[in-house]
Write a protein that holds these residues in place. Structure first.
Motif, mmCIF file in Angstrom:
data_model
loop_
_atom_site.group_PDB
_atom_site.id
_atom_site.type_symbol
_atom_site.label_atom_id
_atom_site.label_comp_id
_atom_site.label_asym_id
_atom_site.label_seq_id
_atom_site.Cartn_x
_atom_site.Cartn_y
_atom_site.Cartn_z
ATOM 1 N N ILE B 15 0.976 -1.168 0.012
ATOM 2 C CA ILE B 15 0.084 -0.018 0.051
ATOM 3 C C ILE B 15 0.854 1.350 0.011
ATOM 4 N N ILE B 16 1.706 1.193 0.976
ATOM 5 C CA ILE B 16 2.738 2.372 1.088
ATOM 6 C C ILE B 16 3.584 2.642 -0.361
ATOM 7 N N ALA B 19 1.524 4.015 -2.933
ATOM 8 C CA ALA B 19 1.243 5.732 -2.640
ATOM 9 C C ALA B 19 2.373 6.332 -3.018
ATOM 10 N N VAL B 20 3.402 6.000 -2.566
ATOM 11 C CA VAL B 20 4.938 6.677 -2.823
ATOM 12 C C VAL B 20 5.082 6.684 -4.237
ATOM 13 N N LYS B 22 3.019 6.523 -6.745
ATOM 14 C CA LYS B 22 2.139 7.412 -7.516
ATOM 15 C C LYS B 22 2.651 8.898 -7.429
ATOM 16 N N ILE B 23 3.143 9.184 -6.157
ATOM 17 C CA ILE B 23 3.822 10.721 -5.922
ATOM 18 C C ILE B 23 4.657 10.738 -6.676
ATOM 19 N N LYS B 32 2.675 19.419 -9.908
ATOM 20 C CA LYS B 32 3.216 19.865 -8.709
ATOM 21 C C LYS B 32 2.771 19.484 -7.355
ATOM 22 N N CYS B 33 1.482 19.074 -7.366
ATOM 23 C CA CYS B 33 0.783 18.671 -6.012
ATOM 24 C C CYS B 33 -0.144 17.187 -6.454
ATOM 25 N N THR B 34 0.113 16.265 -6.021
ATOM 26 C CA THR B 34 -0.452 14.908 -6.480
ATOM 27 C C THR B 34 -1.886 15.056 -5.590
ATOM 28 N N GLY B 35 -2.817 14.911 -6.438
ATOM 29 C CA GLY B 35 -4.304 15.030 -5.781
ATOM 30 C C GLY B 35 -4.759 16.353 -5.291
ATOM 31 N N CYS B 36 -3.991 17.416 -5.644
ATOM 32 C CA CYS B 36 -4.565 18.750 -5.035
ATOM 33 C C CYS B 36 -5.702 19.139 -5.896
ATOM 34 N N CYS B 42 -2.889 23.021 -12.316
ATOM 35 C CA CYS B 42 -1.240 23.018 -11.976
ATOM 36 C C CYS B 42 -0.586 21.940 -12.621
ATOM 37 N N ASP B 43 -1.323 21.339 -13.502
ATOM 38 C CA ASP B 43 -0.715 20.026 -14.253
ATOM 39 C C ASP B 43 0.100 20.289 -15.312
#
Lengths: 657, 53
Positions: B15-16, B19-20, B22-23, B32-36, B42-43
């Motif tokens: 799981i971790i 997540a990492v 994907k970031i 610039k910001c995953t999932g903001c 900002c993509d």
């Protein structure tokens, strides 16, 4: 083939771009939403022969003379990158204004196809446009389009015409007068010939009548307050919690299923990491999703009906007084969704000081990431939840107002600029667009919870589980954990603010990675898996009971909320501030200013709130007063230094003259 | 550690890791910001679309 979409602001370029490419770029019923060019490939359904078509959405421009930064982007792209075809989107409800740019584009020698967009609105008004006559005079194809419709929208025909124009070797170029005045005369005559307008003074008067009240210089503010209160009531008191109850039930079920699968035999460190750190921590944040979705749905409806543009007009006169302009409102309204695009949209402001000030102050508007914090503290500590959210928005506006005043004094730049904004017509908001906006925010929120928040919660949980010798911390002594030992020194600083508790200090720090982390970290450190559960952590319980669990009073909770809202934003937003400010000095000053502002406001809220509720100041008053006094003294010194510099400048000028 | 412990540790690591990764993937592609909740504005990919990709 590269196709540029060019046209006046708010003529529907991004809506057409989204319809042609299947993307989901931000649209808005007002000018200035698109500030940079965007490229994407056209959907295959529009090109049966699988031709490679790249569509470029350009910021709105009234002419190629480039009076604003975004007009420069459009001009530079068209002149330097020379697209194969230009689709000039013309607002069919406002031909006069749109055709000036059309004539300039036709002169460039690049094939132009005119899309007469919003033709349905023109039809509704009873206006008739003689399209063949318009096409004949301009010597370019002119087609009817309705980008907001899914079918029968004229887009396949438009692409056909674009392909034909792009492949044609012959470019018929109409000649227009070089002089702007003569050109406008030509356009006026052309519009008189091709357009039959049904004059409806009633409708105009209705729009004007609404504006006379909604955009009134004094009435506009209480109306805005009432609208925001209604939005918060719907999202956080009426519909939001109702949906959240169901949603949180599913998260609880997942928690129970995983717990039963693990059973008793698994190592407790692993069990708690998976259940409390990952599922519980992420679940606590995700639990606020319905509230956020409802809020964004309401805000999207407000924007689409044309109301938010009126808010910009109402605020303009106040912002002008403190050295900002109405243009600064646009980033701030966008910033209510996410501070990053809000900060990025400050590039439309030409005045450097105004642009940097706006980029610095935009994060003071509560963004989507801060909403779970507002919802949590409003829901847990205050029975009447809607006023908390509303007052945070208005506190944000007041803080922006005073901060702008201070920054103007510090910089000594008293220049003023004027704001002209074309008010879009009121329209019935599109449910489809509001739903798309809502789901796109929801998707982003889930992705963030499943990535950054998840990793942070896992790290926080591990830091809380072990001490510095990597031994498992006993339940009776959580303060011996690595996390507690890091957060405790910071917590001392927060005693004057009412939340000198290490868990809150840790949550405030993780909030700089992403603001939602505040909720996630509190959930992990207090081992709360959901903030909506009536048994575990009751929302209906009195604030005293809840305060006992968290160790906070209601006043301290409000101070904590204010601290998180007005201290610097997340790192990604700070990065955006850095690129828009283009100055390390300004960035450093902005972060220090935001830190000082958040701390001072939280101090005032806690100490005066405590004085008001208990009759005496709270703990750490003297120490906090010294810190706040230092912040205020630093600001005053900077302001006086600037005044001194200005006086010297004036004296030098007097001597010279 | 029992067999079940290893399985749970493996699931947590997976799981971790997801997540990492994907970031990191987002960082590489310029997001610039995953999932903001900026809804893609900002993509960075939005300004450099390429049909060949």
């Amino acid at each position: 083939m590269k196709i540029a979409l060019a046209g006046n602001p708010n003529c529907g370029k991004t809506t057409m771009f989204n319809a042609l490419t299947g993307r989901n770029e931000r649209v808005g019923n007002w000018a200035g939403v698109t500030v940079d060019k965007k490229e994407a490939c056209i959907k295959q359904s529009f090109t049966p022969e699988n031709e490679k078509l790249i569509i470029v959405d350009l910021p709105g421009a009234y002419s190629l003379s480039a009076y604003s930064n975004e007009e420069s982007i459009t001009k530079d792209f068209i002149l330097k990158e020379k697209p194969d075809v230009i689709v000039n989107i013309v607002d069919a409800t406002n031909l006069n204004r749109s055709l000036f740019l059309t004539t300039q584009l036709i002169e460039l020698g690049i094939p132009v196809v005119v899309a007469l967009n919003k033709i349905d609105l023109a039809d509704k008004k009873g206006n008739r446009i003689d399209i063949p006559a318009l096409s004949q005079t301009l010597k370019v194809p002119v087609l009817r389009t309705i980008s907001t419709k899914n079918s029968d929208n004229g887009l396949p025909e438009l692409i056909k015409a674009v392909l034909a124009a792009g492949k044609s070797d012959q470019i018929q170029r109409a000649a227009f007068a070089k002089n702007d005045k003569q050109r406008y005369t030509f356009i006026n005559e052309l519009v008189r010939e091709v357009e039959r307008k049904k004059l409806s003074s009633d409708q105009q008067t209705k729009q004007d009548q609404i504006d006379r009240i909604v955009a009134h210089k004094w009435l506009g503010i209480p109306i805005f307050a009432a609208v925001i209160y209604l939005v918060f009531s719907i999202s956080q008191a009426w519909v939001g919690p109702f949906l959240a109850d169901y949603f949180v039930g599913w998260i609880d079920r997942l928690y129970e299923v995983v717990a039963s699968l693990l059973g008793e035999g698994v190592n407790p460190v692993l069990t708690t990491l998976l259940l409390d750190g990952i599922i519980g921590g992420v679940g606590a944040v995700i639990g606020f999703l319905p509230l956020i979705m409802v809020l964004f749905f309401c805000l999207a409806l407000l924007e689409d009906c044309g109301y938010m543009a009126r808010v910009a007009v109402v605020m303009d006169r106040f912002f002008k007084k403190v050295g900002l302009s109405g243009k600064s409102i646009v980033p701030m309204v966008i910033g209510t969704g996410c501070a990053i695009p809000g900060i990025m949209s400050t590039r439309t402001i030409k005045n450097e000081r105004q642009r940097r000030t706006t980029a610095m102050l935009t994060p003071f508007m509560p963004c989507g990431a801060k909403l779970p914090i507002i919802a949590l503290f409003a829901g847990v500590f205050f029975a009447e939840k809607a006023w908390v959210g509303t007052s945070m928005y208005f506190l944000g506006i007041i803080v922006i107002f005073f901060s702008a005043l201070i920054i103007r004094k510090i910089t000594g730049d008293y220049s003023r600029s004027y704001f002209i904004m074309e008010l879009p017509e009121y329209r019935i908001p599109s449910l489809k667009r509001a739903v798309i906006s809502m789901f796109s925010r929801a998707k982003a929120f889930i992705i963030k919870a499943g990535t950054i928040i998840l990793v942070c919660n896992a790290v926080i949980h591990l830091l809380q589980t072990f001490d510095w010798r990597f031994q498992v911390v006993p339940e009776s002594a959580p303060e011996t954990s690595i996390l507690a030992s890091i957060a405790m020194p910071l917590a001392v600083l927060f005693i004057p603010l009412g939340f000198g508790i290490w868990q809150f200090a840790a949550a405030a720090v993780t909030g700089f990675i992403a603001k939602e982390n505040v909720v996630g970290t509190l959930a992990v450190t207090f081992a709360i898996t959901n903030f909506f559960d009536m048994e575990e952590f009751t929302l209906v319980g009195s604030s005293t009971e809840v305060g006992t669990v968290l160790g906070l009073t209601s006043v301290a909770a409000l101070a904590y909320l204010v601290f998180n809202l007005f201290t610097p934003p997340c790192f990604a937003a700070i990065g955006a501030m850095n690129s828009e400010m283009e100055s390390r000095k300004w960035l450093g000053g902005a972060i220090a200013f935001q830190m000082g502002m958040g701390y001072s406001l939280a101090f005032l809220v806690y100490q005066f709130g405590t004085l008001f509720t208990t009759g005496s100041f709270g703990e750490g008053f003297a120490a906090g007063l010294i810190i706040v006094f230092t912040v205020v003294a630093s600001v005053i010194i900077l302001m006086r230094r600037s005044t001194g510099r200005r006086q010297i400048k004036t004296n030098v000028q007097v001597v010279k003259s | 550690m029992s067999g079940m412990d290893w399985i749970v540790a493996g699931v947590i690591t997976l799981i971790i890791f997801l997540a990492v990764s994907k970031i990191l993937k987002d960082r590489k592609s310029g997001v610039k910001c995953t999932g903001c909740s900026c809804a893609g504005s900002c993509d960075q990919r939005a300004t450099s679309g390429n049909c060949a990709e």
